[in-house]
Design an enzyme around this catalytic site. Structure first.
Site, PDB file in Angstrom:
ATOM      1  N   ASP A 219      83.773  -7.447  20.850  1.00 60.86           N
ATOM      2  CA  ASP A 219      82.140  -7.633  20.910  1.00 60.86           C
ATOM      3  C   ASP A 219      82.143  -9.008  21.398  1.00 60.86           C
ATOM      4  O   ASP A 219      82.550 -10.152  21.055  1.00 60.86           O
ATOM      5  CB  ASP A 219      81.416  -7.461  19.584  1.00 60.86           C
ATOM      6  CG  ASP A 219      81.186  -5.781  19.473  1.00 60.86           C
ATOM      7  OD1 ASP A 219      81.097  -5.285  20.365  1.00 60.86           O
ATOM      8  OD2 ASP A 219      80.512  -5.581  18.370  1.00 60.86           O
ATOM      9  N   LYS A 241      81.084  -7.156  28.535  1.00 51.80           N
ATOM     10  CA  LYS A 241      81.069  -7.191  29.767  1.00 51.80           C
ATOM     11  C   LYS A 241      81.082  -5.763  30.625  1.00 51.80           C
ATOM     12  O   LYS A 241      81.062  -5.488  31.674  1.00 51.80           O
ATOM     13  CB  LYS A 241      82.616  -7.762  30.201  1.00 51.80           C
ATOM     14  CG  LYS A 241      82.535  -9.259  29.936  1.00 51.80           C
ATOM     15  CD  LYS A 241      82.328 -10.361  30.909  1.00 51.80           C
ATOM     16  CE  LYS A 241      81.924 -11.640  30.378  1.00 51.80           C
ATOM     17  NZ  LYS A 241      83.214 -12.336  30.013  1.00 51.80           N
ATOM     18  N   MET A 356      68.512  -9.013  14.257  1.00 53.90           N
ATOM     19  CA  MET A 356      68.023  -8.487  15.645  1.00 53.90           C
ATOM     20  C   MET A 356      66.294  -8.611  15.574  1.00 53.90           C
ATOM     21  O   MET A 356      65.784  -7.825  16.297  1.00 53.90           O
ATOM     22  CB  MET A 356      68.488  -7.138  16.041  1.00 53.90           C
ATOM     23  CG  MET A 356      69.844  -7.181  15.996  1.00 53.90           C
ATOM     24  SD  MET A 356      70.497  -5.372  16.668  1.00 53.90           S
ATOM     25  CE  MET A 356      70.382  -4.534  15.161  1.00 53.90           C
TER      26      MET A 356
HETATM   27  N1  SAH Z   1      77.429  -6.186  12.162  1.00 52.09           N
HETATM   28  C1  SAH Z   1      76.968  -7.630  12.339  1.00 52.09           C
HETATM   29  C2  SAH Z   1      75.388  -7.485  12.898  1.00 52.09           C
HETATM   30  C3  SAH Z   1      75.429  -6.680  14.189  1.00 52.09           C
HETATM   31  S1  SAH Z   1      73.696  -6.880  14.758  1.00 52.09           S
HETATM   32  C4  SAH Z   1      76.991  -8.136  10.934  1.00 52.09           C
HETATM   33  O1  SAH Z   1      77.366  -7.519   9.815  1.00 52.09           O
HETATM   34  O2  SAH Z   1      76.686  -9.263  10.874  1.00 52.09           O
HETATM   35  C5  SAH Z   1      73.674  -8.363  15.708  1.00 52.09           C
HETATM   36  C6  SAH Z   1      72.489  -9.409  14.877  1.00 52.09           C
HETATM   37  O3  SAH Z   1      73.278  -9.846  13.654  1.00 52.09           O
HETATM   38  C7  SAH Z   1      71.913 -10.396  15.487  1.00 52.09           C
HETATM   39  O4  SAH Z   1      70.945 -10.186  16.207  1.00 52.09           O
HETATM   40  C8  SAH Z   1      71.681 -11.405  14.633  1.00 52.09           C
HETATM   41  O5  SAH Z   1      70.582 -11.009  13.924  1.00 52.09           O
HETATM   42  C9  SAH Z   1      72.964 -11.132  13.372  1.00 52.09           C
HETATM   43  N2  SAH Z   1      73.870 -11.942  13.386  1.00 52.09           N
HETATM   44  C10 SAH Z   1      75.114 -11.632  14.101  1.00 52.09           C
HETATM   45  N3  SAH Z   1      75.905 -12.876  13.882  1.00 52.09           N
HETATM   46  C11 SAH Z   1      75.008 -14.021  13.273  1.00 52.09           C
HETATM   47  C12 SAH Z   1      75.265 -15.324  13.172  1.00 52.09           C
HETATM   48  N4  SAH Z   1      76.205 -15.925  13.085  1.00 52.09           N
HETATM   49  N5  SAH Z   1      74.013 -15.959  12.932  1.00 52.09           N
HETATM   50  C13 SAH Z   1      72.907 -15.329  12.625  1.00 52.09           C
HETATM   51  N6  SAH Z   1      72.478 -13.973  12.762  1.00 52.09           N
HETATM   52  C14 SAH Z   1      73.688 -13.525  13.199  1.00 52.09           C
END
Ligand code: SAH
Length: 430
Positions: A219, A241, A356
């Site tokens: 991803d 991509k 998000m």
């Molecule tokens: N599966 C992922 C979340 C996927 S949804 C998890 O468990 O973390 C994608 C969202 O996750 C982004 O829009 C943001 O809100 C959050 N996110 C993912 N990585 C992040 C990071 N390093 N810092 C802050 N928010 C993050």
């Protein structure tokens, strides 16, 4: 002495092992014996709390007294883990009399068996003896462990990887998988959580499987440094991509996972954070199951907890928040397709973590206030949490949307709403 030790892998399942002593050394050694399936009996007047928990759980038998020579009767192996050299010597002597091998934590010269420094990597166990120097053994073991973890020693690529289709396979019970499961070398898919951004926050198991993969489908949010470690012959598919809209792209990813696995590849689907937290991991698991491809999951450290943590915000805190709720803010609160009950969330007093949610932050903050969450509620934003680029911002529910705009906060970011935001001093953030 002087003769070389003869290395062996003892298969202790169902065999009695006597542990004399119930202190720190015994506490460290018992888990590996249990892992080998041994019937562990501890003889000691006292136990550490950890050993007592093993006894209470019925995993270890305890004889609460000092050692007697007859305790060795029927044991296949004796481990001496007592400080008193005279008591230890008595155990050694009783074991020698009965021709039972005896490991002595206190005296390697008197021992008839040595425990090696060990690293376990899937089905492979590496045991290192340092010729009487435990530090040398540990140094060599650590070097091997590092090379196994980064894939430069290809130990995991045999046909009997211990991870081959575990019983918790998502595809469990689906017809066509039975045949697949009896062939451990057949293709399969593992959904691996990469963690939130810091490459060191992947799990040990996730990193091992990544090093064993034939194909990695990654991803956008997975730490780039993890991909940098892949062997040159690994096929890397960058899922971010893939053209088309989000739903076509997901179909395409599902197709790649299934096709590669059916062709016999070991496919790691590497997903940011945890695969099942807004990661569409469930859809991929279903697609694999429908195609008869065995699929398992390795959870990851989710950004919803880790990003706040590294900004100095505990998602729960005694006396402050007894709950935390993680929601997706990708749809505006008034969107009929939204499954989130924002008015209900506004009535909660605990921590709210929104993923998000950057684009819809003004509407989300307004809706929560309209339904009763006070505008003074401490609120924070953490952008690119756990990475070297992490930025965080503290405001209130009433001011956060403007503050985010002014500070040009960009995705990926999490929003944290609740009194936990101001619980710790800001010096705990990175
Ligand atoms: N599966 C992922 C979340 C996927 S949804 C998890 O468990 O973390 C994608 C969202 O996750 C982004 O829009 C943001 O809100 C959050 N996110 C993912 N990585 C992040 C990071 N390093 N810092 C802050 N928010 C993050």
């Amino acid at each position: 002495m002087g003769a070389n030790p003869y290395p062996l892998g003892l298969r202790l399942a169902g065999h009695r092992v006597l542990m004399v002593g119930g202190g720190a050394v015994a506490t460290r050694r018992v888990p590996a014996l249990l892992d080998a399936g041994a019937l562990v009996e501890v003889v000691s007047p006292e136990l550490t709390p950890a050993l007592r928990a093993q006894v209470d759980a019925g995993r270890v038998r305890w004889t609460p007294r000092t050692f007697e020579p007859a305790d060795v009767d029927g044991a296949w192996l004796v481990q001496v883990a007592v400080d008193d050299p005279i008591a230890a010597e008595a155990v050694s002597a009783a074991a020698l009399d009965r021709r039972v091998f005896c490991v002595r934590a206190d005296d390697r010269i008197a021992a008839t068996a040595w425990t090696p420094a060990v690293v376990r990597h899937g089905a492979v166990t590496v045991a290192v003896l340092g010729g009487g120097d435990p530090h040398r053994a540990v140094t060599v073991r650590d070097a091997i462990r590092d090379r196994l973890a980064d894939g430069t020693l290809p130990a995991g690529r045999g046909s009997l990887s211990s991870d081959s289709v575990s019983p918790d396979s998502v595809a469990e019970g689906a017809g066509p998988n039975r045949a697949q499961r009896s062939r451990p070398t057949a293709g399969r898919v593992v959904l691996v959580g990469s963690g939130p951004g810091d490459p060191e926050l992947i799990t040990v198991k996730g990193r091992r499987l990544l090093a064993e993969a034939d194909v990695v489908v990654a991803d956008r949010l997975v730490p780039g440094l993890l991909l940098d470690e892949l062997r040159p012959d690994v096929e890397l598919v960058d899922a971010s991509k893939i053209p088309y809209g989000p739903s076509r792209a997901q179909e395409e990813i599902n197709r790649i996972l299934v096709d590669r696995a059916l062709a016999g590849a070991f496919v790691v689907r590497l997903k940011g954070g945890d695969p099942y937290v807004f990661g569409r991991g469930g859809e991929e698991a279903l697609a694999c199951a429908a195609a008869g491809v065995p699929v398992t999951v390795v959870p990851g450290v989710t950004s919803s907890i880790a990003a706040p943590a590294l900004a100095g915000i505990p998602v729960t805190h005694r006396g402050v928040a007894h709950e935390f709720t993680v929601v997706s803010g990708h749809l505006p609160p008034d969107d009929p397709a939204s499954l989130v009950d924002w008015p209900a969330l506004a009535r909660l007093r605990g921590t709210l973590v929104v993923l998000m949610g950057l684009k819809n932050l003004p509407a989300i903050a307004a809706t929560l206030q309209a339904h009763g969450r006070p505008p003074t509620t401490p609120t924070a934003l953490v952008q690119e949490g756990t990475t070297t680029a992490q930025r965080s911002l503290r405001a209130t529910l009433g001011t956060i949307a403007d503050a985010a705009h002014t500070a040009r906060i960009r995705p990926p970011a999490v929003v944290i709403i609740g009194n936990v935001v101001t619980t710790l001093p800001t010096t705990t953030s990175t």
